[in-house]
Every structure is written in structure tokens, then in C-alpha cells.
Design an enzyme around this catalytic site. Structure first.
Site, PDB file in Angstrom:
ATOM      1  N   ASP A  12      40.523  55.498   4.057  1.00 35.49           N
ATOM      2  CA  ASP A  12      41.168  56.436   4.965  1.00 35.49           C
ATOM      3  C   ASP A  12      40.617  57.832   4.629  1.00 35.49           C
ATOM      4  O   ASP A  12      39.866  58.031   3.666  1.00 35.49           O
ATOM      5  CB  ASP A  12      42.700  56.343   4.861  1.00 35.49           C
ATOM      6  N   GLU A  41      52.135  61.347  11.363  1.00 34.42           N
ATOM      7  CA  GLU A  41      52.010  61.204   9.910  1.00 34.42           C
ATOM      8  C   GLU A  41      53.104  61.977   9.170  1.00 34.42           C
ATOM      9  O   GLU A  41      54.255  61.973   9.562  1.00 34.42           O
ATOM     10  CB  GLU A  41      50.588  61.583   9.471  1.00 34.42           C
TER      11      GLU A  41
HETATM   12  C1  NOJ Z   1      44.248  59.369   8.696  1.00 32.84           C
HETATM   13  C2  NOJ Z   1      45.121  58.254   9.186  1.00 32.84           C
HETATM   14  O1  NOJ Z   1      45.914  57.771   8.134  1.00 32.84           O
HETATM   15  C3  NOJ Z   1      44.349  57.089   9.765  1.00 32.84           C
HETATM   16  O2  NOJ Z   1      45.254  56.209  10.362  1.00 32.84           O
HETATM   17  C4  NOJ Z   1      43.296  57.553  10.723  1.00 32.84           C
HETATM   18  O3  NOJ Z   1      42.577  56.433  11.199  1.00 32.84           O
HETATM   19  C5  NOJ Z   1      42.377  58.546  10.059  1.00 32.84           C
HETATM   20  N1  NOJ Z   1      43.150  59.672   9.575  1.00 32.84           N
HETATM   21  C6  NOJ Z   1      41.282  59.036  10.983  1.00 32.84           C
HETATM   22  O4  NOJ Z   1      41.788  59.876  11.951  1.00 32.84           O
END
Ligand code: NOJ
Length: 736
Positions: A305, A508
Site C-alpha cells: 500500500d 480512510e
Molecule cells: C491507500 C489506500 O489504503 C489504498 O486502498 C489505495 O489503493 C492506495 N492508497 C492508492 O490510492
């Protein structure tokens, strides 16, 4: 002279075997992919291989930093040609300026041209995005309901159709790597990513994860199962806090949705940023290699990630420095690092680690080889470019399908005295912050990461949808919820009120909500409406179950949960409220009565002191008609339990029902969840119609880890007499 002539002739005849004239084997689509990978790897330098293990943010190719704008030739040259970086991503909200489907296609073409035409070996580039509810970074693309809403449809065929369309849009814009679906479960509604999941149940979520993978990959777009694993159970409910899961829970609950996605052929997996049982997943060889590859048989690419190898140092404090973190993570099983900024530092560190023998050359070949394998699988070597004009056409409004998805998601929670559908209303008043704020129906990951730009997405607001969709003779008025006097007057002049409440968009960590509460003024609005005495219908636009003070909750006569329905919120809600569509959504999560009950799932283990019941149970949802069940017989075959159930529509309207089969575990001296969903199916019935359905539950849904609950074995089927339940009806079955 004669000799040379003969040599040329031989080459012409045996084209493939003449080194001077033949195209390299890896460029020959007739060759098996494994051979193409081996051939290409053998031609690559160490640096070129490390480039394939690196992913950079697109803004780096625009400004060498975070700024967006036109791509810069010297940056394409530096990163793609000289460093040979193998993939690029748009983090949420990153894209071309201006943001149009055509500009997306032109951007990916330009990037591709640098890689293919200027790169020494012409290796095409792979472009990744988070298309989690439509091609959601692109202005002009229709936004579908977020996954939680799709889960409420309990309709894998519909979800597959949605993913197929999204896959077509992705391919048309040259973005062939989708960081979706989320295969984490939503078992803690405090978590800011709850709405990105397909809910709390491994079977329901797994079916929809598999459907999404099939749909996306039908158009040769790589799906990513994320975030492997344990991400959905952060301690205390806040994003990326540590998770602690018993081995048995991991096997029974958390791995099945990933397994379902792998069985559907998912080409890539993203690692969980957090830690599981005290080990950061990005450094866990046990999870990323032993479990994912050894136990689950995954052959594709594991991507990190965002910036997560770095987090092993500063955040997790698991590595002394960056080099240690890189060694840990690559040796644990991460194939590609989503860097996204400091690519040169990463490439340099990786190279030094290889030269020092801390990362083997074999591991580099394995990781780079997997990325090449992925590119061959997607047909990128044969078709690296897209037609920019075509992108315009494909990424046009996908409205009918988005509306169908929104319609099937809407879940009727309350309907006192048959308030809905609104058949006797002549003047309807619409109010509430979510009625006119388009960003609230879109949620996060809409044009930008936090969804603040979601208003740019196509579609109507709830108010616009109701105004347009009102039957002839029905007047739809609006009152600003902030203007108490005008509101009171408008309520008095109307027969009923629709109040749309909900959450502002978030993504998030910024979406954690430890109390599940809406802003206080939204509850106040409900109380104010109560005093005015007209029937109130509450429409909720939210990515989680919400907490409601009792007095506010009792105000509405009818409640609709619409989740985050996207572009078609207004038109779908109009059809439901005015009775053109009979709601059939069912909750994909347990709705707690108090947020203090969280985590609170229907498949929890028995309590010594029984807990309070939830406000609404998992699988709950009302209809404008009624259904009855008659469970007829249950049989255990060699690998499944089959149940016949007669379903009857006893009401006066056609409607769809989701028939859910649960098993209760036998008392065997081993604690077991109270119930588990083992099969489900959706059925549409005319008034008075009866159908007998056969539900098949594979025996592995009856699995428990026997004996030692700390064992890491795969779950095994436990023989015994199981009680099966559909609605209130039960039947026994002997599993041997
Ligand atoms: C962070 C996120 O946790 C993930 O789900 C995502 O795919 C990536 N960023 C890329 O944007």
C-alpha cells in the site's frame, strides 16, 4: 558473396531462428506467457528489473512532486526511460488537467509511448487507479453505489455487471490495474473505510468480491484484493491501528473473502498497511508468502500500500532504517512498492541490498517476473495504447445500471402504518442537508480522495430526483433546514415530509467516527419536525449504521437506508418513495443499538451474559409486500447441504426477497458462532406467487477448526447435527 546470400535465404525461411532478423521471443504473442517472461527477464539488467518492482505517483511525472499539470518530457525520460519504472498510479484525486475521459486516455498514451518507444526493451507500463465505485477519479464518469450499498443488493450478478462496465471504462482510458475490490470485512462501523467493504459476512462479501473480480477481469483489467489481511478489524475502530485476530478467526472469517477472490482469478493483492498480531503485514513473510502463496495458492503480484515500506520505520518502529525495511518487506513477499514519491531512494536502496546479498537475485527475478507476467496477461505488449475518442464514448453516463444498483440497495428499515409508498400525498416537502448536497450521496473517493469534489460527478440530488420523479399531480416543495420559520411554514402546507440526513464525505483515517453520531443539528431537525406533526420519512445517506438518540429515532414513521448511492440517488429514491420500486435491500451488517456494543456482529460467539439485541439485525430489510417461508427438506450430499424452501408472496405487490439460510452450530464442546450464513438467493415474486427454491450450502461453510483453537490448520468440516434456519423456520440435517 554466395555464402552471405545463402545465410540471408536461410534466415528468411527460418525466420524465427535467425537472431539478426527475428523478433525476440517475448514479443511473440503465440508463445506461452511463462516463456515470454523468462526470455524477457534474461535480456534485462538488474536496474531494469528493479524498475518493474517500483510504482510512482503520476504527479511525479508532471511536477516531480505533488503538483498536477501536463506531463513533462524530461520527467518521463528520467523515470520511465532511464530508471525503467514499471507502473504509475493515480492516488485518489490525481489525474490530468483538465480532467476529462479523453485527457485520461491521452495521458496514459503519452506515458505508454515513453515506456514502449523509448525504453530499451519496449516494456509497456501498467497504470493503476482506485476505481472503487465507478471510474471515480474521472469527471464525467457515472458513480455507482459504494460497496456497502452494493452488498445490500445481495445480488452477485448485478455486482458483476457493474464491475464489467467499470472494467470497460478503465480499459478505454488505459488504466488497466484497479486497486479494487476491497476484500476486508466491515465488522466495525467506527472505521473510516467501513463503506468500502461488502459488509460483515464472509460468504456475502466473498460472493461479491468474486463477482467484482470476474467483472473487472472480463475486460482484461487486473483486480486487486485489498488489503491482505486483518485491515477491517482495527483495535479501537480507528484506521490502521493494530489488529489482533485469533488464528481461527483469521481462517474462518477474514481469509474466505480473499479466497473467493483468488478462486475467481484475481491477478493482484495489496498488503494491509497495519499490523496483525503484532507484526506489520508489510513485513510478514508468514502472511504474504506462507499463507497467501503457500496455503492459498496465489501466483500473481503483491503490491504494497501507499508508502508502506517507509511506515515500517517511523510508524511501526519495526525496522531501524529504510534499508532494513526494504529488505524485510521484499523478502516477506512484497513484489511492487507503491513508493509513490521517493523512487530514486528506493531504487538505490534496493540495488545496494541486492549487491550486498540481503535480497537475492532470485527474489528480484521472481518479483519482476510476476510484474511482466501480469503485463503479458493483460495483453499490454500487444495493445499498449487506447483510442482517445473511444474513451469519450465509453465513459459516458452509465445511468440505467447505476440506477438499478442504487434501487436494489435501498433498505426499508421502518414503515409504520404503511406510510410508504407515498400514494396519498399531494404536497411533499423535502428538506435536510443530504437532500441538496451531492457530495453526501457520493461519499469519499469521488473525483478526489475525500469526496469534496463529488458534486462534479454526473447525477441528480435527492431533491432534484424527487422533483423530476414525482407522479402527476404531486407537488414537491423544498425548505432550507437552516431556516426554522420557513421550514415550519412549508411543513404546515404539506401532507408529508421527506428529510434526508447523512454524513459528509470522507475517506480512510478522516472518516473514523467513534460514536456513530451525525452532527447535532441533524437530530435537532428531526425533533423540530416532530413538533410540527406531519408524517416524516427519513432517508439516510451514510456509509455506516448510525447512532440515534431514542427521541430522534422515534420521530420518523418510515426510514430508508440508502447507503452512499452515487449518481442515481435521486431517481432511485423517487422510485422507492412513490412506489414504482418495491425495496428489497437487506442490511449487510448488524446495526447496533448503542455504539458501545461495537464490534457487534451476528456471528459472534455465545455470551455468558447475553447482550442486548441490535437495533436491526444483519440481513434485515422490509418490503411493501410480505413473504412467508416453508422449509421443506435438508439433505447432506458428499460436499454440500441442500435445502428446499418454498417462498410465497402473500401481499398485494410484486417484490423481491433475499432468502437467507443460516446454520446453528451443534454443542460439541467447542465454542462456535451462534449462527453463520451458509447460502442465500434473491427471488422475485408476483402477488400470490409461490416458488420452491433449492439452496446449496457447500460443506466448507460448516467448517470449524477442531481441537486446538490456536492451530493454523485450514478449517475442517465438523460432523454433527446442524440446525438450519430460514426466517423463523428451522430444519435439522446430519453432516457426517
Ligand atoms: C491507500 C489506500 O489504503 C489504498 O486502498 C489505495 O489503493 C492506495 N492508497 C492508492 O490510492
Amino acid at each position: 558473396m554466395i555464402k552471405r546470400w545463402r545465410f540471408t535465404l536461410a534466415c528468411a525461411v527460418l525466420l524465427g531462428s535467425c537472431p539478426a532478423l527475428a523478433q525476440p521471443l517475448y514479443k511473440d504473442p503465440a508463445q506461452p506467457v511463462e516463456k515470454r517472461v523468462a526470455d524477457l527477464l534474461a535480456r534485462m539488467t538488474l536496474e531494469e528489473k528493479l524498475g518493474q518492482m517500483t510504482q510512482v505517483a503520476v504527479s511525479k511525472l508532471m511536477s516531480d512532486g505533488w503538483g498536477l499539470g501536463p506531463l513533462k518530457g524530461e520527467l518521463l525520460e528520467r523515470y520511465l526511460v532511464q530508471r525503467g519504472i514499471g507502473s504509475v498510479l493515480s492516488g485518489g484525486g490525481m489525474g490530468p488537467v483538465p480532467n476529462t475521459p479523453r485527457a485520461w486516455a491521452e495521458m496514459t498514451n503519452a506515458i505508454q509511448r515513453a515506456a514502449v518507444e523509448k525504453g530499451r526493451l519496449g516494456i509497456p507500463l501498467l497504470y493503476g487507479v482506485d476505481a472503487v465505485h465507478g471510474h471515480n477519479n474521472v469527471v464525467g464518469a457515472t458513480l455507482y453505489p459504494h460497496s456497502l450499498g452494493l452488498a445490500a443488493t445481495w445480488n452477485p450478478a448485478l455486482v458483476e455487471q457493474v464491475a464489467r462496465r467499470v472494467g470497460q471504462e478503465l480499459r478505454a482510458t488505459g488504466t488497466l490495474w484497479n486497486f479494487a475490490p476491497v476484500a476486508d470485512l466491515g465488522r466495525d462501523p467506527r472505521w473510516g473505510r467501513f463503506y468500502e467493504t461488502f459488509g460483515e459476512d464472509p460468504l456475502l462479501a466473498g460472493s461479491l468480491v468474486a463477482a467484482t473480480v470476474r467483472g473487472l477481469q472480463a475486460g482484461r483489467v487486473a483486480a486487486t484484493l485489498k488489503h491482505f489481511t486483518g485491515y477491517g478489524q482495527p483495535l479501537g475502530g480507528t484506521d490502521r491501528s493494530p489488529a489482533f485476530l485469533a488464528p481461527r478467526t483469521l481462517q474462518e472469517v477474514w481469509l474466505p473473502p480473499f479466497r473467493a477472490g483468488l478462486e475467481a482469478g484475481a491477478l493482484t493483492v495489496m498488503a494491509n498497511s497495519g499490523s496483525l498480531n503484532g507484526v506489520p503485514v508489510h513485513a510478514s513473510r508468514y502472511l504474504l508468502t506462507d499463507v497467501l502463496r503457500g496455503q492459498m495458492g496465489f501466483k500473481g503480484v503483491v503490491i504494497s500500500d501507499w508508502n508502506d515500506i517507509d511506515k515500517l520505520v517511523g510508524d511501526h518502529k519495526a525496522a531501524a532504517g529504510f534499508a532494513d525495511a526494504v529488505a524485510m518487506s521484499i523478502n516477506a513477499g512484497v513484489d511492487v512498492y507503491m513508493v509513490p514519491m521517493e523512487v530514486e531512494r528506493y531504487l538505490q536502496t534496493l540495488k545496494e541490498l541486492v549487491e550486498a546479498g540481503r535480497i537475492s537475485r532470485a527474489r528480484v527475478d521472481e518479483a519482476a517476473g510476476r510484474v511482466l507476467w501480469l503485463k503479458f496477461q493483460l495483453g499490454l505488449f500487444e495493445r499498449p495504447y487506447v483510442e482517445a475518442a473511444e474513451a469519450e464514448k465509453v465513459v459516458e453516463a452509465q445511468r440505467p445500471l447505476a440506477k438499478q444498483a442504487a434501487l436494489e440497495s435501498v433498505t426499508l428499515l421502518e414503515n409504520a402504518a404503511f406510510t410508504l409508498p407515498l400514494t396519498n400525498v399531494k404536497t411533499l416537502l423535502v428538506t435536510g442537508p443530504a437532500a441538496t448536497d451531492k457530495t453526501m450521496q457520493m461519499g469519499g473517493w469521488s473525483i478526489d480522495w475525500q469526496g469534496k469534489e463529488g458534486a462534479k460527478a454526473p447525477g441528480a440530488t435527492v431533491l432534484e430526483g424527487l422533483q423530476k420523479g414525482a407522479p402527476q399531480g404531486v407537488k414537491v416543495a423544498y425548505a432550507d433546514p437552516k431556516d426554522a420559520r420557513a421550514l415550519a411554514a412549508a411543513v404546515r402546507a404539506s401532507d408529508a415530509v421527506v428529510v434526508a440526513l447523512g454524513e459528509k464525505p470522507y475517506a480512510e483515517n478522516e472518516g473514523n467516527n467513534l460514536t456513530g453520531e451525525l452532527p447535532a443539528e441533524q437530530y435537532k431537525l428531526l425533533r423540530d419536525l416532530k413538533a410540527l406533526g406531519k408524517p416524516v420519512v427519513l432517508v439516510l445517506l451514510a456509509g455506516r449504521p448510525l447512532a440515534f438518540p431514542d427521541d430522534a429515532w422515534l420521530v420518523p414513521k418510515a426510514i430508508l437506508m440508502a447507503y452512499l448511492p452515487g449518481s442515481e440517488a435521486g431517481s432511485a429514491l423517487a422510485d422507492v418513495l412513490f412506489g414504482r420500486h418495491n425495496p428489497s435491500g437487506r442490511l449487510p451488517f448488524t446495526w447496533p443499538k448503542l455504539f458501545g456494543q461495537v464490534p457487534f456482529t451476528y456471528d459472534r460467539y455465545p455470551d455468558i451474559y447475553p447482550k442486548a439485541e441490535p437495533l436491526y439485525p444483519f440481513g434485515y430489510g422490509l418490503s411493501y409486500t410480505d413473504f412467508t417461508y416453508r422449509l421443506q427438506a435438508a439433505r447432506a450430499t458428499a460436499n454440500a447441504v441442500e435445502v428446499d424452501v418454498e417462498v410465497r408472496n402473500t401481499g398485494k405487490r410484486a417484490g423481491s426477497d433475499v432468502v437467507q439460510l443460516y446454520t446453528r452450530f451443534p454443542p460439541l464442546g467447542l465454542l462456535a458462532p451462534r449462527e453463520r450464513l451458509v447460502a442465500f438467493t434473491k427471488v422475485n415474486l408476483e402477488p400470490g406467487q409461490t416458488r420452491t427454491l433449492k439452496l446449496t450450502a457447500p460443506l466448507d461453510r460448516f467448517a470449524l477448526v477442531p481441537g486446538d483453537v490456536f492451530s493454523l490448520e485450514l478449517p475442517r468440516v465438523l460432523p454433527g447435527r446442524y440446525v438450519l434456519r430460514v426466517g423463523e423456520q428451522t430444519v435439522g440435517v446430519e453432516v457426517r
